[in-house]
Enzyme design. Structure first.
Site, PDB file in Angstrom:
ATOM      1  N   ASP A 125       0.849  -1.192   0.000  1.00 49.73           N
ATOM      2  CA  ASP A 125       0.000   0.000   0.000  1.00 49.73           C
ATOM      3  C   ASP A 125       0.882   1.238   0.000  1.00 49.73           C
ATOM      4  OD1 ASP A 125      -1.995  -1.829   0.189  1.00 49.73           O
ATOM      5  OD2 ASP A 125      -2.714  -1.216   2.165  1.00 49.73           O
ATOM      6  N   ASP A 150     -15.031  -4.490  -1.062  1.00 52.10           N
ATOM      7  CA  ASP A 150     -14.512  -4.099   0.248  1.00 52.10           C
ATOM      8  C   ASP A 150     -15.693  -3.991   1.200  1.00 52.10           C
ATOM      9  OD1 ASP A 150     -11.942  -3.862  -0.863  1.00 52.10           O
ATOM     10  OD2 ASP A 150     -12.351  -1.806  -1.503  1.00 52.10           O
TER      11      ASP A 150
END
Length: 235
Positions: free
Chosen positions: A8, A128
Site C-alpha cells: 500500500d 470491500d
C-alpha cells in the site's frame, strides 16, 4: 492457491493501515525494497494500492513507476480508479490488471464500459466490506447495496476476478472470518482472491480448504508472521 503480497502506497512510502483508517498507519519504508523482497521470496504477482488516490488526498504515480521498473513479475494496481482515463493510465503505468471498487458499486454502466474497453483479464473488481456491509471511497463510506446482490450482478456482467477484503480485519492480524469468506466463496463462481486479517499459515490453509484462488497478504509479511518463501513452497 496464489499468494499475493500487498504493498500500500501513501506519500510515496509503503504503509499498512489498521482497519483501513488513514490515521492509524504503520510505515514500512521504500516500496521498491518491499516489492523486490517479495519477488525474491517467490511471489508471482504483486498487489499495489495507491491509498492517496483512493482517499482523494493525492497520488503515487512516481512510486508506482519505480516499483514497475524494478519488477520482473506482474503487478495489479488498485486505488481511486474511477474513470476510463484512470483505468487506461493504470495499465499504461505497467499494471497487468487494474482493480476497481467504488465504480463497480456506484456506477455499473461505467464498469460495463471498462470491461468492454480492456476485457475481463485486465480488470478485477474489489468488494470491500465490513463483513458483508459494503464500503466505498477508500473504505470511508458505507454503501446501501447488498454484497451478495452485487456479486450476482458482476458475474452476469462478465467480471471474472473478485478481490474480497474484510475491512474490519485489514491490518489487524486478527485472522479470517471463516463464515463470511465461505459465504462469498459460495456466491462467487469465478476467481476469488481474499484479504483482510490474514495472520498465519493456518489462515492460508483455511482459504485453501474453502476453495479460494488467491490470498492477499500484507502486514503478516512485514511483521514476519508468514514467511513468503516457505508459504509459496507449501501452497
Amino acid at each position: 492457491m496464489r499468494l499475493i503480497p500487498a504493498v500500500d502506497l501513501k506519500s510515496g512510502k509503503a504503509v499498512r493501515l489498521y482497519e483501513g483508517d488513514p490515521a492509524r498507519e504503520t510505515p514500512y519504508g521504500d516500496p521498491v525494497e518491499a516489492a523486490l523482497r517479495f519477488q525474491e521470496e517467490g511471489a508471482t504477482l504483486l498487489h499495489l494500492v495507491d491509498l492517496d488516490r483512493a482517499l482523494g488526498t493525492g497520488e503515487n504515480r512516481e512510486a508506482v513507476r519505480r516499483v514497475a521498473a524494478s519488477l520482473s513479475i506482474p503487478f495489479q494496481l488498485a486505488g481511486g480508479i474511477r474513470s476510463l482515463e484512470a483505468l487506461q493510465e493504470a495499465l499504461s503505468l505497467g499494471a497487468s490488471r487494474a482493480v476497481v471498487g467504488t465504480v463497480a458499486v456506484k456506477d455499473p454502466g461505467l464498469l460495463a464500459r471498462m470491461l468492454e474497453a480492456v476485457g475481463p483479464d485486465r480488470l478485477a473488481v474489489a468488494l470491500d466490506a465490513r463483513g458483508l456491509e459494503v464500503v466505498v471511497s477508500g473504505w470511508q463510506e458505507a454503501a446501501s447495496a447488498s454484497a451478495l446482490d452485487l456479486l450476482r450482478a458482476w458475474a452476469e456482467m462478465g467480471v471474472r476476478t473478485l478481490l474480497y477484503t474484510d475491512v474490519r480485519r485489514d491490518g489487524t492480524l486478527l485472522g479470517l472470518d471463516r463464515e463470511v469468506v465461505a459465504r462469498v466463496r459460495a456466491a462467487w463462481p469465478h476467481e476469488l482472491i481474499v484479504g483482510g486479517g490474514i495472520a498465519s499459515p493456518e489462515d492460508l490453509h483455511l482459504l485453501q480448504a474453502l476453495g479460494v484462488d488467491g490470498a492477499l497478504i500484507g502486514k503478516a509479511l512485514y511483521e514476519g508472521r508468514i514467511r513468503l518463501k516457505e508459504a509459496v513452497w507449501r501452497s
